[in-house]
Design an enzyme around this catalytic site. Sequence first.
Site, PDB file in Angstrom:
ATOM      1  N   ILE A  27       0.846  -1.204   0.000  1.00  0.00           N
ATOM      2  CA  ILE A  27       0.000   0.000   0.000  1.00  0.00           C
ATOM      3  C   ILE A  27       0.881   1.254   0.000  1.00  0.00           C
ATOM      4  O   ILE A  27       1.887   1.309   0.718  1.00  0.00           O
ATOM      5  CB  ILE A  27      -0.888   0.026   1.281  1.00  0.00           C
ATOM      6  CG1 ILE A  27      -1.769  -1.218   1.371  1.00  0.00           C
ATOM      7  CG2 ILE A  27      -1.723   1.304   1.356  1.00  0.00           C
ATOM      8  CD1 ILE A  27      -2.911  -1.272   0.389  1.00  0.00           C
ATOM      9  N   TRP A 153      11.634  -1.764   6.747  1.00  0.00           N
ATOM     10  CA  TRP A 153      11.039  -1.002   5.655  1.00  0.00           C
ATOM     11  C   TRP A 153      11.577   0.396   5.488  1.00  0.00           C
ATOM     12  O   TRP A 153      11.244   1.088   4.541  1.00  0.00           O
ATOM     13  CB  TRP A 153       9.521  -0.909   5.838  1.00  0.00           C
ATOM     14  CG  TRP A 153       9.103  -0.638   7.264  1.00  0.00           C
ATOM     15  CD1 TRP A 153       8.618  -1.564   8.149  1.00  0.00           C
ATOM     16  CD2 TRP A 153       9.158   0.597   7.987  1.00  0.00           C
ATOM     17  NE1 TRP A 153       8.376  -0.971   9.372  1.00  0.00           N
ATOM     18  CE2 TRP A 153       8.691   0.359   9.298  1.00  0.00           C
ATOM     19  CE3 TRP A 153       9.558   1.903   7.658  1.00  0.00           C
ATOM     20  CZ2 TRP A 153       8.622   1.348  10.277  1.00  0.00           C
ATOM     21  CZ3 TRP A 153       9.487   2.893   8.631  1.00  0.00           C
ATOM     22  CH2 TRP A 153       9.019   2.609   9.926  1.00  0.00           C
ATOM     23  N   LYS A 177      14.941 -11.810   2.879  1.00  0.00           N
ATOM     24  CA  LYS A 177      13.510 -11.565   3.106  1.00  0.00           C
ATOM     25  C   LYS A 177      13.326 -10.086   3.441  1.00  0.00           C
ATOM     26  O   LYS A 177      13.645  -9.620   4.524  1.00  0.00           O
ATOM     27  CB  LYS A 177      12.951 -12.416   4.249  1.00  0.00           C
ATOM     28  CG  LYS A 177      11.426 -12.450   4.142  1.00  0.00           C
ATOM     29  CD  LYS A 177      10.647 -12.433   5.423  1.00  0.00           C
ATOM     30  CE  LYS A 177      10.500 -11.185   6.184  1.00  0.00           C
ATOM     31  NZ  LYS A 177       9.581 -10.160   5.657  1.00  0.00           N
ATOM     32  N   SER A 179      11.198  -6.496   4.108  1.00  0.00           N
ATOM     33  CA  SER A 179       9.980  -6.163   4.864  1.00  0.00           C
ATOM     34  C   SER A 179       8.756  -6.299   3.969  1.00  0.00           C
ATOM     35  O   SER A 179       8.789  -5.952   2.787  1.00  0.00           O
ATOM     36  CB  SER A 179      10.074  -4.731   5.384  1.00  0.00           C
ATOM     37  OG  SER A 179       8.807  -4.323   5.850  1.00  0.00           O
ATOM     38  N   GLU A 252      21.278  -5.585  13.762  1.00  0.00           N
ATOM     39  CA  GLU A 252      21.238  -4.108  13.750  1.00  0.00           C
ATOM     40  C   GLU A 252      19.849  -3.717  14.221  1.00  0.00           C
ATOM     41  O   GLU A 252      18.866  -3.866  13.480  1.00  0.00           O
ATOM     42  CB  GLU A 252      21.471  -3.585  12.323  1.00  0.00           C
ATOM     43  CG  GLU A 252      22.785  -3.997  11.698  1.00  0.00           C
ATOM     44  CD  GLU A 252      23.966  -3.192  12.231  1.00  0.00           C
ATOM     45  OE1 GLU A 252      23.748  -2.198  12.946  1.00  0.00           O
ATOM     46  OE2 GLU A 252      25.102  -3.584  11.933  1.00  0.00           O
ATOM     47  N   CYS A 286      16.745   4.477  12.600  1.00  0.00           N
ATOM     48  CA  CYS A 286      17.226   3.858  13.834  1.00  0.00           C
ATOM     49  C   CYS A 286      18.146   4.812  14.598  1.00  0.00           C
ATOM     50  O   CYS A 286      18.227   4.744  15.813  1.00  0.00           O
ATOM     51  CB  CYS A 286      17.949   2.563  13.511  1.00  0.00           C
ATOM     52  SG  CYS A 286      19.210   2.756  12.243  1.00  0.00           S
ATOM     53  N   GLU A 387      11.438   3.060  21.951  1.00  0.00           N
ATOM     54  CA  GLU A 387      11.636   3.591  20.604  1.00  0.00           C
ATOM     55  C   GLU A 387      10.277   3.877  19.963  1.00  0.00           C
ATOM     56  O   GLU A 387       9.404   3.011  19.940  1.00  0.00           O
ATOM     57  CB  GLU A 387      12.398   2.570  19.749  1.00  0.00           C
ATOM     58  CG  GLU A 387      12.778   3.124  18.391  1.00  0.00           C
ATOM     59  CD  GLU A 387      13.470   2.094  17.495  1.00  0.00           C
ATOM     60  OE1 GLU A 387      13.062   0.919  17.496  1.00  0.00           O
ATOM     61  OE2 GLU A 387      14.424   2.479  16.796  1.00  0.00           O
ATOM     62  N   GLY A 460      22.161  -3.947  19.328  1.00  0.00           N
ATOM     63  CA  GLY A 460      22.600  -5.000  18.410  1.00  0.00           C
ATOM     64  C   GLY A 460      23.972  -5.553  18.683  1.00  0.00           C
ATOM     65  O   GLY A 460      24.661  -5.161  19.618  1.00  0.00           O
TER      66      GLY A 460
END
Length: 483
Positions: A27, A153, A177, A179, A252, A286, A387, A460
């Site tokens: 979307i 993403w 793989k 997002s 990470e 991040c 976060e 991480g």
Amino acid sequence: MHGDNAVRPFLIGSTWTTGEGQPFESINPATGQRNALIGSASKADVDRAVRTAKAAQASPEWRQMLPHKRAAILHRIADLIEAHAEELADAQMRQNGKLRHECVAQAAGGAAAYRYFASICETMPSEVAPSRGDHLAMVMYEPYGVVAAITPWNSPLTLESQKVAAALAAGNAVVLKPSEFTPTISLSVAALALEAGLPPGILNVVTGLGLETGSALVAHPDVRLISFTGGTATGKAIAREAAGRMAAVALELGGKSPHIVFADADLDKALQGVLHGVFSSSGQSCIAGTRLFVERGIYDDFVGRLADATKALRVGPPDEPASQVAPLSSFVHRDKVESMVGMAREDGATVLAGGCRPDDARLSNGAYFLPTILGNVANSARICQQEVFGPVLCVMPFDDEDDLVAQANDTLFGLAAGVWTRDFPKAWRVARAVEAGTVWINTYKTLSVSVPFGGFKESGTGREKGFHGIRTYQEAKTVMVGL
Ligand code: NAD
């Protein structure tokens, strides 16, 4: 993009397949409209992808390929990413809503990662170790075999390239793989990689949901290293699963980075650094500087100016050059950010800017949220410890350096930090004292593929990029020869 009901396939070996799983929708968060239907990889599809990768990695064609030939393929992938940069940038923008110019810059960053690791591939030395006897001791660096790369993403153009380029340069095969919110960047790059001459099976992409496709990949016994970028809770779950069979992990994860302004800083530059540090990418970064510590003497004035500058930021569609803040990546994520701001208010925070969706009919179909500043918060408050991964900045005063360092480090995270001051010894002391994988002095969010990146504490383990970045995808092997 594919027609409304055509399912976009994913890649196993040289075969494009729509898989056995239930297709899912991509979307556009700026409009709410569907981009495409995406194929979903079942457990059996993932098994085929990993087996294909294992066989391709073990084949002499890849294992014995000379480094300069492997590097040449990586350079060709970089050339093709550059040639297709505009369409890759558009695709990312349509999937995560990021400003177009940020996406274009990230496409260039993705190509740069392939070039950087191509150079390392061609020049990477092994070592002769000091000898303690009548033998020659050598240290070689071997690929793991099959690497699972799992990505978020917010920046697939760069994050996926820095994983895949390094893993391939090191001689691995990859099952990626992406997002479910940004599924097509890796599909396009994998097609370019085949065009560049990468042997089929060395880069496979399985699209699907985290708890289905992602979990199946993490649990596969032939995956020897899982390179994951994403949330800390997901990273911990992956590490627990990997520990069961001693698979390696490179993680990470999230951040809640302190951004520090001393009274003696160049305050105009610091203000721009703070704004960019937290509100670029709509705060979905991040390394966003989300906890701002300002020396008490300048606190009221600096925070007042910051609030005015934040209210003046132009929130708008990602493809409009005038926009400075775009939508969030999805409606579900916007709702989460909104509820976390609500939680902060319940805890007593004062909204100094934003705090709600924009009141602009033109933006009502998109996942927008205004850049937000929250005052009257303590570092121990939930909003300062969790976060948000959105455009939300918490502001707090500090009194002296010791108090500042204690507050900056009072967090589970340790990804990044920023310090603004004209006093270099002070900047140096703080940079050394802050527990973070990257510290910026008089700049913020300056990134380079040639320096290691990663987190301390729950942000991480392991490092990507820089020369360390190749070692993340290799295992050291000692070979001793009796003389
Ligand atoms: P997420 O953890 O929800 O998902 C990341 C990826 O993991 C996705 O591909 C998802 O499908 C997959 N996944 C989810 N559950 C899984 C499971 N149980 N097993 C296997 N795979 C699974 O994170 P997100 O919402 O996509 O991204 C935001 C997070 O990423 C933030 O916490 C942000 O800080 C972090 N991030 C970190 C860095 C870094 O370099 N440290 C960079 C970008 C983003």
